[in-house]
Enzyme design. Sequence first.
Site, PDB file in Angstrom:
ATOM      1  N   ASP A   7       0.893  -1.278  -0.018  1.00 21.69           N
ATOM      2  CA  ASP A   7       0.016  -0.042   0.213  1.00 21.69           C
ATOM      3  C   ASP A   7       0.855   1.255   0.155  1.00 21.69           C
ATOM      4  OD1 ASP A   7      -2.140   1.544   0.315  1.00 21.69           O
ATOM      5  OD2 ASP A   7      -1.808   1.897   2.489  1.00 21.69           O
ATOM      6  N   SER A   8       0.324   2.431  -0.270  1.00 20.27           N
ATOM      7  CA  SER A   8       1.078   3.779  -0.188  1.00 20.27           C
ATOM      8  C   SER A   8       1.572   3.923   1.210  1.00 20.27           C
ATOM      9  CB  SER A   8       0.300   4.798  -0.706  1.00 20.27           C
ATOM     10  OG  SER A   8      -1.124   4.718  -0.214  1.00 20.27           O
ATOM     11  N   CYS A  70      -4.234  -0.925  -2.244  1.00 19.12           N
ATOM     12  CA  CYS A  70      -4.277   0.598  -2.289  1.00 19.12           C
ATOM     13  C   CYS A  70      -5.205   0.605  -3.390  1.00 19.12           C
ATOM     14  CB  CYS A  70      -2.680   0.970  -2.374  1.00 19.12           C
ATOM     15  SG  CYS A  70      -2.809   2.732  -2.836  1.00 19.12           S
ATOM     16  N   THR A  72      -5.725   3.683  -5.195  1.00 16.94           N
ATOM     17  CA  THR A  72      -5.040   4.257  -6.071  1.00 16.94           C
ATOM     18  C   THR A  72      -4.179   3.290  -6.929  1.00 16.94           C
ATOM     19  OG1 THR A  72      -5.165   5.938  -4.261  1.00 16.94           O
ATOM     20  CG2 THR A  72      -3.965   6.681  -6.323  1.00 16.94           C
ATOM     21  N   GLU A 146      -5.125   9.239   9.508  1.00 17.90           N
ATOM     22  CA  GLU A 146      -3.836   9.162  10.285  1.00 17.90           C
ATOM     23  C   GLU A 146      -3.466   9.841  11.409  1.00 17.90           C
ATOM     24  OE1 GLU A 146      -0.804   8.800   7.320  1.00 17.90           O
ATOM     25  OE2 GLU A 146      -1.756   7.046   6.565  1.00 17.90           O
ATOM     26  N   CYS A 177     -11.089   3.000  -0.457  1.00 24.74           N
ATOM     27  CA  CYS A 177      -9.695   3.613  -0.132  1.00 24.74           C
ATOM     28  C   CYS A 177      -9.429   2.956   1.215  1.00 24.74           C
ATOM     29  CB  CYS A 177      -9.866   5.077   0.228  1.00 24.74           C
ATOM     30  SG  CYS A 177      -8.215   5.487   1.047  1.00 24.74           S
ATOM     31  N   HIS A 179      -7.933   3.286   3.736  1.00 24.91           N
ATOM     32  CA  HIS A 179      -7.996   3.999   5.171  1.00 24.91           C
ATOM     33  C   HIS A 179      -9.732   4.021   5.690  1.00 24.91           C
ATOM     34  CE1 HIS A 179      -4.105   5.444   4.356  1.00 24.91           C
ATOM     35  NE2 HIS A 179      -4.059   6.060   5.514  1.00 24.91           N
TER      36      HIS A 179
END
Length: 253
Positions: A7-8, A70, A72, A146, A177, A179
Amino acid sequence: MRVGIFDSGVGGLTVLGAIRKLFPQVDIVYLGDTARVPYGNRSPETVVRYSLECADFLLGRDIDVLVVACNTASSYSLDALSEFSDVPVVGVVEPGVKEALRHTEGRVGVIGTRATVKSGSYQRLLRSFGAQVFAKSCPLFVPLVEEGLLEGEITERVARMYLEELKGKIDTLILGCTHYPLLKPVIRKVLDGIHIVDSSEAVAKELLDIVEDEGSGATELFFTDNYQNLEEIIERILPYQKLSVNFNKALFP
Ligand code: DGL
């Protein structure tokens, strides 16, 4: 078997958690590209380049399957990754769409980063099955997670700002996403009565056809940068996991 996940940053740990729940014995190697997060605001070319570097790192660790945790990266890099990889590559978009189609009566919302929404990856696939799609980018959700602001007044106000317009239009919402599963309670509050698809769980289910649950059950985490509150965030995302974690640093040129 060894599952490689990238993941990013830390969001993909929600995918790791869902995979670990279904596969207690497999070995898992996770790479979070914390030095270059977020991918969600970058150009397609850059997302593809970063994704290939992450894949290269994991493929060098003898993995049997590569999970692109991820949205994206899944939206822009899946073809390039499939060409590059000698093991099966599983992204998050298709499993999320399949799961949504199992529940929807035809009106699906998708939320994600700017890049994911702009790519049209979810919209195209959902429309090809005849669904009506309402897509919305929610760029403040990642920094809220975050910062540990998973609930409370500020997060609720941000969620209302993004999601109010979907009310009454959709019956199912895809969290596009990695998150966003952490914001599920707040999202549910705003969009009461709507079926929520967590693509982390959907991708874990997708592996049932590919992965045998055998191995030593080890989990190895690598990150490209160790920013200040990284360990705190990991703990927040995987609070119930008993992980044997080797905290490592992966460096790219
Ligand atoms: N993990 C990313 C995703 O699922 C979100 C964070 C980022 O922008 O890199 O799209």
